[in-house]
Design a protein around this motif. Sequence first.
Motif, mmCIF file in Angstrom:
data_model
loop_
_atom_site.group_PDB
_atom_site.id
_atom_site.type_symbol
_atom_site.label_atom_id
_atom_site.label_comp_id
_atom_site.label_asym_id
_atom_site.label_seq_id
_atom_site.Cartn_x
_atom_site.Cartn_y
_atom_site.Cartn_z
ATOM 1 N N LEU A 31 4.162 -4.648 -1.284
ATOM 2 C CA LEU A 31 4.282 -3.574 -0.299
ATOM 3 C C LEU A 31 5.566 -2.781 -0.538
ATOM 4 O O LEU A 31 5.556 -1.549 -0.515
ATOM 5 C CB LEU A 31 4.256 -4.141 1.119
ATOM 6 C CG LEU A 31 4.426 -3.148 2.263
ATOM 7 C CD1 LEU A 31 3.295 -2.137 2.268
ATOM 8 C CD2 LEU A 31 4.490 -3.883 3.588
ATOM 9 N N ASN A 32 6.666 -3.473 -0.793
ATOM 10 C CA ASN A 32 7.931 -2.786 -1.067
ATOM 11 C C ASN A 32 7.847 -1.966 -2.350
ATOM 12 O O ASN A 32 8.434 -0.887 -2.441
ATOM 13 C CB ASN A 32 9.081 -3.790 -1.147
ATOM 14 C CG ASN A 32 9.441 -4.347 0.215
ATOM 15 O OD1 ASN A 32 9.220 -3.684 1.219
ATOM 16 N ND2 ASN A 32 9.975 -5.549 0.251
ATOM 17 N N THR A 33 7.103 -2.467 -3.346
ATOM 18 C CA THR A 33 6.910 -1.716 -4.587
ATOM 19 C C THR A 33 6.164 -0.415 -4.309
ATOM 20 O O THR A 33 6.541 0.650 -4.808
ATOM 21 C CB THR A 33 6.131 -2.559 -5.615
ATOM 22 O OG1 THR A 33 6.841 -3.770 -5.855
ATOM 23 C CG2 THR A 33 5.953 -1.810 -6.910
ATOM 24 N N LEU A 34 5.103 -0.496 -3.508
ATOM 25 C CA LEU A 34 4.349 0.708 -3.154
ATOM 26 C C LEU A 34 5.234 1.704 -2.399
ATOM 27 O O LEU A 34 5.196 2.904 -2.659
ATOM 28 C CB LEU A 34 3.125 0.354 -2.315
ATOM 29 C CG LEU A 34 1.977 -0.333 -3.033
ATOM 30 C CD1 LEU A 34 0.903 -0.755 -2.032
ATOM 31 C CD2 LEU A 34 1.376 0.579 -4.077
ATOM 32 N N LYS A 35 6.025 1.198 -1.453
ATOM 33 C CA LYS A 35 6.907 2.077 -0.685
ATOM 34 C C LYS A 35 7.929 2.758 -1.589
ATOM 35 O O LYS A 35 8.223 3.935 -1.420
ATOM 36 C CB LYS A 35 7.629 1.275 0.404
ATOM 37 C CG LYS A 35 6.751 0.917 1.571
ATOM 38 C CD LYS A 35 7.543 0.152 2.617
ATOM 39 C CE LYS A 35 6.680 -0.232 3.796
ATOM 40 N NZ LYS A 35 7.420 -1.031 4.781
ATOM 41 N N SER A 36 8.470 2.013 -2.559
ATOM 42 C CA SER A 36 9.461 2.604 -3.454
ATOM 43 C C SER A 36 8.839 3.668 -4.358
ATOM 44 O O SER A 36 9.527 4.569 -4.828
ATOM 45 C CB SER A 36 10.135 1.524 -4.295
ATOM 46 O OG SER A 36 9.219 0.946 -5.210
ATOM 47 N N MET A 37 7.521 3.575 -4.592
ATOM 48 C CA MET A 37 6.815 4.578 -5.398
ATOM 49 C C MET A 37 6.389 5.775 -4.555
ATOM 50 O O MET A 37 5.822 6.735 -5.068
ATOM 51 C CB MET A 37 5.575 3.944 -6.050
ATOM 52 C CG MET A 37 5.914 2.906 -7.092
ATOM 53 S SD MET A 37 4.515 1.918 -7.665
ATOM 54 C CE MET A 37 3.296 3.139 -8.062
ATOM 55 N N GLY A 38 6.632 5.708 -3.236
ATOM 56 C CA GLY A 38 6.282 6.807 -2.354
ATOM 57 C C GLY A 38 4.828 6.791 -1.902
ATOM 58 O O GLY A 38 4.309 7.803 -1.450
ATOM 59 N N ILE A 39 4.163 5.644 -2.017
ATOM 60 C CA ILE A 39 2.755 5.516 -1.638
ATOM 61 C C ILE A 39 2.675 4.891 -0.249
ATOM 62 O O ILE A 39 3.295 3.856 0.005
ATOM 63 C CB ILE A 39 1.985 4.653 -2.652
ATOM 64 C CG1 ILE A 39 2.009 5.309 -4.029
ATOM 65 C CG2 ILE A 39 0.553 4.417 -2.192
ATOM 66 C CD1 ILE A 39 1.450 4.441 -5.135
#
Length: 114
Positions: A41-49
């Motif tokens: 989830l944090n990876t997705l957030k960092s990608m702006g998704i």
Amino acid sequence: MHAVSSQKYYKVTSGLKPATIIYYMSTQHLSEQEIIRREKLNTLKSMGIDAYPAALYPVNANSVFIKENFKGEENKEQFADVCIAGRIMSVRDMGKANFAVIQDGVGKIQFYIK
């Protein structure tokens, strides 16, 4: 019950960055699967998704517009594909016919459900 002193905790985590210490403290009660999910989830957030996007519906009318402009048989094809958003306030079951009242931002309208 065994209490862990802050000195012991500091010694165990002394090589970690402050953000890692906070992350460890907040995830120590989670299962491995939950930790993996939060990392993803944090990876997705960092990608702006946005991981949980709201469904988008093309709202093209409101209750006041429909009440003022619908003339019955004259222009029913204009209102054949109407999308309205609001809160269902009541539902009445009359056997084969059902009626519901939906309230949007400007008013209320009743509709028929077959």
